[in-house]
Write an enzyme that holds these catalytic residues in place. Structure first.
Site: not given
Length: 725
Positions: A414, A613, A617
């Site tokens: 990400d 995080d 996710d």
């Protein structure tokens, strides 16, 4: 005086009038597990029914000199067995004492060594039979029992043996000294092994020792008092004086100072802390004074979570352990068969004294073949690696994560909070048509005040810094992956990306050139629409972490392909990616699409690690072969991942991968030497070298070799503590 009296608040006892005291929380019940078979869990100490090894507490204690009951007991047993075993050995080797007197003397001295001090070995031997789980104690128990049992029969009923098996005195030879000395050496091996195994938990104990014992609480009236750490409650205000440790996790409410977080993150540079900043329990305050509010206490603190994760990982089993398990399943029965064949061959075809050769060689086979080293080969490496990782901020959820991380060839990451700081800042406000910049920012900040997205807080904070006041929002709605909308002063207002504007039917063509220019600078652009008409746009930038470029370079050097996922516009995403040298960019990704992208890469034959995080996710972290959560993110992400990076940057992945490679190399070394030791040792103990070189292996040497093999495996595993990552 009356413990049955309990009260939710302080006061006096209604029975005797004494002041009520804080009730100390009862200690959690200790559970015991086997270091080689973590699925074995018991409520009290004892021996593993599968391998016979002593069970260990699942939670490592804090005391450095903590009493180990089994180590103390085994040490006592070894001292007594050594003290009695030496005269037994002396009687067995001397020729100046008549055989009958020597034999009875050995019987008297060796019996307590074998049947009393060595009793735990026979208890584990019986458990291996009862549970149909042959193990190292099966072989040692059979070897010692055979030597002692034969000798007792030889001295009590010598007539049952044929003349060919007797000495010049007409008595069959006895091997009490073999049984006694081997038992003493086996007990010594247990003592050394227990001591070595306890050192593998040193990293966990050192982590536990980081927490302070007390905290200084600031009461509502301003008075301060020192209280035990266990009495700290959520919401308590705590004073942290210069040089003191932060007692629990929380947030600074007053003061400023620099805090050394190296014991948690592995980073040596102190971090500046001011009001609103997060502080972590067990970190060390610098020269300033802070007052913090406790947000996480007890088992909820980051330190407690780290200890729990390390403990669980060290007890888990790596997939490679299946190899050792498969070998152990047939190994012991085969060894017993080899020992029986050895006895028969030497008894009927060996030179004089044939029976002596048969007994000694078969015992040697049983002793030297103990699979202890084989069983310890992988658990010891996992235990040490888990503790080592914790010292520099890498937490493995289980052994499988340690083993598989080295296989990763694709890292999906990400952008926000992983590659970047995760603290975006408002950069630009562009007004269009008759709207003013201040009006556009006011509308954007008013909407984003109800959102929890990192970009939202950047816009709200930017508005506050520019003196722009927000308005009341009615009918607030968050559109996942697109933006937010609501009503302000009776008007319909929306803030979001191109997809949201398209959904609302808002024409953004007149602002496309300005938006693309901002995106080319790596900024995230959001459009502001009023009554479906474009009012302006705001641009936010999230600084790249300082460690990200070096981490990406190191990952590329390891031939890992890096794929960046982001909800940003493609132009913005590519601007960031080109600056960092990222291999592939997937922009405009909705939260529910991340797991699908991981699946697509896996279908292409990629071994994927996912780093993220956020809550969104979690599905992708679970889908990837290795999920890597940033410790600065959410608990949900950490639960879904196999690896957690406490500091939350990609350098942690580089370190974790190096540790994974070193651990697997260590495991293969352990397994190789454990297999090689048995493959070479068994035939030598059986006497295959005797016809060619006249070489035989004494059972006493065999038991020393067995002990050294186990210690060599543990010692090799302990080398992981010195690995540079």
């Amino acid at each position: 005086m009356h413990p049955e009296v309990e009260s939710p608040s302080p006061g006096a006892c209604p029975k005797c009038g004494m002041a009520l005291e804080l009730k100390t929380p009862s200690a959690t019940r200790t559970e015991w597990t086997c270091p080689m078979h973590p699925e074995i869990v018991r409520s009290e100490p004892g021996s593993c029914p599968k391998c016979g090894m002593a069970l260990e507490p699942r939670e490592v204690g804090t005391g450095e000199d903590e009493e180990n009951a089994e180590l103390r007991d085994m040490t006592r047993r070894w001292w007594w067995s050594a003290g009695l075993g030496l005269p037994v050995a002396a009687l067995g080797m001397t020729h100046y004492v008549p055989q009958l007197i020597s034999d009875w003397g050995q019987l008297v001295l060796s019996t307590p060594v074998v049947l009393w001090f060595g009793w735990p070995i026979f208890v584990r031997l019986w458990a291996s039979f009862r549970n149909l789980s042959p193990n190292m104690f099966t072989l040692t128990g059979l070897g010692i029992g055979f030597a002692y049992g034969y000798s007792v029969v030889a001295i009590l009923a010598p007539g049952v043996f044929p003349a060919v098996f007797r000495t010049e005195d007409g008595l069959p030879p006895v091997y009490f000294e073999v049984a006694a000395v081997i038992m003493a050496l086996v007990l010594l091996g247990q003592v050394l092994e227990l001591r070595a195994r306890s050192s593998t938990n040193a990293a966990i104990r050192s982590l536990l020792g980081l927490a302070p014992k007390t905290a200084r609480r600031v009461r509502a009236d301003g008075a301060e008092e020192d209280i035990p750490l266990a009495e700290v409650q959520l919401g308590d205000r705590l004073r942290i004086r210069p040089g003191e440790k932060v007692p629990v996790d929380g947030v600074v409410v007053e003061g400023n100072s620099s805090v050394d977080e190296s014991m948690i993150t592995g980073e040596p540079i102190p971090v500046e802390k001011t009001a609103g900043e997060r502080v972590i329990g067990a970190t060390v305050n610098g020269t300033g004074s802070l007052i913090m509010e406790a947000r996480r206490v007890g088992s909820d603190t980051l330190l407690a979570q780290i200890v729990r994760m390390v403990s669980e990982a060290s007890r888990s089993r790596a997939p490679i352990q299946r190899l050792a398990d498969a070998v152990s399943a047939w190994f012991v029965p085969v060894v017993v068969l080899i020992a029986a064949v050895t006895f028969a061959v030497w008894a009927f075809f060996g030179p004089v004294p044939a029976l002596a050769f048969a007994i000694l060689n078969s015992i040697g086979v049983l002793i030297i073949a103990c699979p202890c080293a084989l069983g310890l080969a992988t658990p010891m490496s996992i235990m040490v690696a888990s503790g080592k990782g914790a010292t520099f901020g890498v937490l493995f959820k289980n052994a499988e994560a340690i083993e598989t991380l080295r296989k990763v060839d694709t890292l999906v990451t990400d952008k926000t909070g992983t590659l970047t700081e995760g603290h975006p800042q408002l950069q630009d406000v562009v007004a269009l048509g008759s709207h003013a910049e201040q009006s556009v920012l006011q509308l954007a900040a008013s909407l984003e005040r109800g959102s929890e997205h990192p970009l939202a807080s950047a816009i709200v904070k930017g508005a506050e810094e520019r003196g722009v006041k927000t308005s009341q929002v009615d009918g607030f709605e968050a559109v996942p992956g697109k933006g937010v909308r609501g009503r302000i002063d009776g008007r319909s207002v929306a803030l979001g990306n191109d997809a949201l504007m398209q959904m609302l039917g808002t024409d953004i063509a007149k602002a496309s050139s300005q938006a693309n220019q901002l995106r080319a600078e790596g900024k995230t652009v959001m459009f502001v629409a009023v009554e479906r008409g474009l009012a302006g746009l705001v641009a936010v930038a999230d600084p790249v972490k300082e460690t990200t470029p070096a981490a990406i370079a190191a990952l590329h050097e390891a031939e890992i392909r890096i794929v960046m996922l982001t909800g940003d516009n493609e132009t913005t995403a590519k601007a960031v990616a080109s600056r960092l040298g990222i291999d592939e960019v997937v922009a405009g990704v909705l939260p529910d699409q991340k797991a699908e992208i991981v699946k697509r890469l896996q279908s292409e034959g990629r071994f994927v690690a996912m780093a993220g995080d956020g809550i969104n996710d979690a599905p992708a972290l679970a889908q990837a072969q290795v999920g890597i959560a940033m410790g600065t993110g959410t608990d949900v992400a950490m639960e879904s991942a196999g690896v957690t990076l406490v500091k939350g940057d990609l350098m942690g992945i580089v370190r974790a991968r190096h540790l994974s490679e070193a651990t697997m190399r260590n495991m293969y070394e352990n397994l190789f030497w454990a297999f090689a030791y048995n493959v070479l040792g068994i035939p030598i103990a059986a006497g295959v070298l005797f016809p060619f070189f006249g070489i035989l292996l004494s059972p006493m040497i065999a038991v020393l070799a067995m002990t050294l093999s186990s210690l060599s495996v543990i010692g090799n595993a302990l080398r992981l503590r010195t690995v540079r990552v």
